[in-house]
Scaffold this motif. Structure first.
Motif, PDB file in Angstrom:
ATOM      1  N   PHE A   1      42.583  87.657  78.252  1.00 57.85           N
ATOM      2  CA  PHE A   1      42.086  86.951  79.432  1.00 57.85           C
ATOM      3  C   PHE A   1      41.881  87.938  80.580  1.00 57.85           C
ATOM      4  N   ASP A   2      40.766  87.794  81.244  1.00 61.49           N
ATOM      5  CA  ASP A   2      40.469  88.538  82.469  1.00 61.49           C
ATOM      6  C   ASP A   2      39.656  87.586  83.340  1.00 61.49           C
ATOM      7  N   SER A   3      40.059  87.393  84.592  1.00 56.27           N
ATOM      8  CA  SER A   3      39.412  86.394  85.440  1.00 56.27           C
ATOM      9  C   SER A   3      37.924  86.674  85.652  1.00 56.27           C
ATOM     10  N   ILE A   4      37.489  87.909  85.450  1.00 51.53           N
ATOM     11  CA  ILE A   4      36.076  88.249  85.616  1.00 51.53           C
ATOM     12  C   ILE A   4      35.388  88.464  84.271  1.00 51.53           C
ATOM     13  N   LYS A   5      35.956  89.318  83.401  1.00 53.12           N
ATOM     14  CA  LYS A   5      35.309  89.692  82.145  1.00 53.12           C
ATOM     15  C   LYS A   5      35.448  88.651  81.028  1.00 53.12           C
ATOM     16  N   ASN A   6      36.575  87.937  80.960  1.00 53.90           N
ATOM     17  CA  ASN A   6      36.819  86.980  79.881  1.00 53.90           C
ATOM     18  C   ASN A   6      37.640  85.789  80.387  1.00 53.90           C
ATOM     19  N   PRO A   7      37.109  84.992  81.317  1.00 55.59           N
ATOM     20  CA  PRO A   7      37.884  83.894  81.902  1.00 55.59           C
ATOM     21  C   PRO A   7      38.108  82.712  80.955  1.00 55.59           C
ATOM     22  N   THR A   8      37.370  82.623  79.860  1.00 54.74           N
ATOM     23  CA  THR A   8      37.521  81.486  78.953  1.00 54.74           C
ATOM     24  C   THR A   8      38.623  81.671  77.912  1.00 54.74           C
ATOM     25  N   ASN A   9      39.203  82.868  77.808  1.00 47.90           N
ATOM     26  CA  ASN A   9      40.287  83.089  76.846  1.00 47.90           C
ATOM     27  C   ASN A   9      41.599  82.581  77.446  1.00 47.90           C
ATOM     28  N   GLN A  10      42.013  81.397  77.045  1.00 45.00           N
ATOM     29  CA  GLN A  10      43.280  80.815  77.495  1.00 45.00           C
ATOM     30  C   GLN A  10      44.390  81.019  76.455  1.00 45.00           C
ATOM     31  N   SER A  11      44.075  81.731  75.364  1.00 45.38           N
ATOM     32  CA  SER A  11      45.032  81.913  74.274  1.00 45.38           C
ATOM     33  C   SER A  11      45.987  83.071  74.494  1.00 45.38           C
ATOM     34  N   TYR A  12      45.515  84.167  75.095  1.00 41.41           N
ATOM     35  CA  TYR A  12      46.400  85.305  75.342  1.00 41.41           C
ATOM     36  C   TYR A  12      45.892  86.121  76.518  1.00 41.41           C
ATOM     37  N   SER A  13      46.833  86.796  77.177  1.00 38.72           N
ATOM     38  CA  SER A  13      46.470  87.556  78.379  1.00 38.72           C
ATOM     39  C   SER A  13      47.039  88.974  78.372  1.00 38.72           C
ATOM     40  N   THR A  14      47.637  89.392  77.267  1.00 38.40           N
ATOM     41  CA  THR A  14      48.126  90.767  77.151  1.00 38.40           C
ATOM     42  C   THR A  14      47.527  91.412  75.907  1.00 38.40           C
ATOM     43  N   THR A  15      47.393  92.704  75.943  1.00 42.17           N
ATOM     44  CA  THR A  15      46.839  93.418  74.792  1.00 42.17           C
ATOM     45  C   THR A  15      47.847  93.507  73.650  1.00 42.17           C
ATOM     46  N   ILE A  16      49.131  93.627  73.977  1.00 38.51           N
ATOM     47  CA  ILE A  16      50.198  93.682  72.973  1.00 38.51           C
ATOM     48  C   ILE A  16      50.980  92.371  73.034  1.00 38.51           C
ATOM     49  N   SER A  17      51.165  91.742  71.871  1.00 38.23           N
ATOM     50  CA  SER A  17      51.907  90.485  71.789  1.00 38.23           C
ATOM     51  C   SER A  17      52.772  90.490  70.538  1.00 38.23           C
ATOM     52  N   GLY A  18      53.603  89.463  70.420  1.00 40.18           N
ATOM     53  CA  GLY A  18      54.415  89.285  69.226  1.00 40.18           C
ATOM     54  C   GLY A  18      53.596  88.656  68.110  1.00 40.18           C
TER      55      GLY A  18
END
Length: 170
Positions: free
Chosen positions: A79-96
């Protein structure tokens, strides 16, 4: 419709002490997987995890397995408020990353196995950064396994001895 590929390296126990402990032949190891989530919004991922897969003998050449894995995933389009605002699934590059699944193994030669499996997979940053709905997806797979050294599986009687009962609590 996510698609992916997974490579793993594993070690399998096949001895009397393990048989007596769990009545199975556990396999453990490391896996690396790549997934394309089939949408630009979610992007792609690379997963690295430790897995544990107890195998239960069904016949001379077949086994049933349960698989669990835990590790980390690298996600390409958070998620990025400008580049990818529609991704509500994840907001970090590294996750579990988590996986649970079942499978059937068939040995068709002295070194080669065929596996069919179904699993459920999940990625999430644990709520450390929002939005974080996570990505959840079921998968079905077919795998080939090469076993360098062929060994007969332990088939002795299972003992009921509880060797740990004489030890003090710790």
């Amino acid at each position: 419709n996510p698609t992916g590929v997974e490579v793993d390296i594993g070690w399998q126990r096949n001895d009397a002490s393990m048989w007596n402990l769990c009545n199975c032949y556990p396999r453990k190891g490391l896996l690396i997987a790549y997934y394309d989530y089939d949408t630009k919004i979610l992007g792609e991922s690379i997963n690295a995890a430790y897995f544990l897969e107890p195998n239960y003998k069904l016949g001379k050449r077949s086994f049933f397995s349960l698989k669990g894995a835990a590790g980390l995933t690298y996600l390409t389009n958070p998620f990025d408020s400008i580049k990818n605002p529609t991704n509500q699934s994840y907001s970090t590059t590294i996750s579990g990353y988590l996986l649970v699944g079942v499978g059937i193994w068939f040995r068709f030669s002295s070194h080669w196995w065929l596996n069919g499996s179904v699993s459920y997979q999940h990625t999430s940053n644990g709520g450390l950064n929002l939005p974080n709905k996570g990505i959840n997806w079921p998968t079905a797979g077919i795998a080939l396994k090469y076993q360098k050294d062929t060994r007969a599986y332990y088939t002795g009687q299972r003992t009921k001895e509880k060797f740990w009962k004489n030890y003090p609590p710790r």
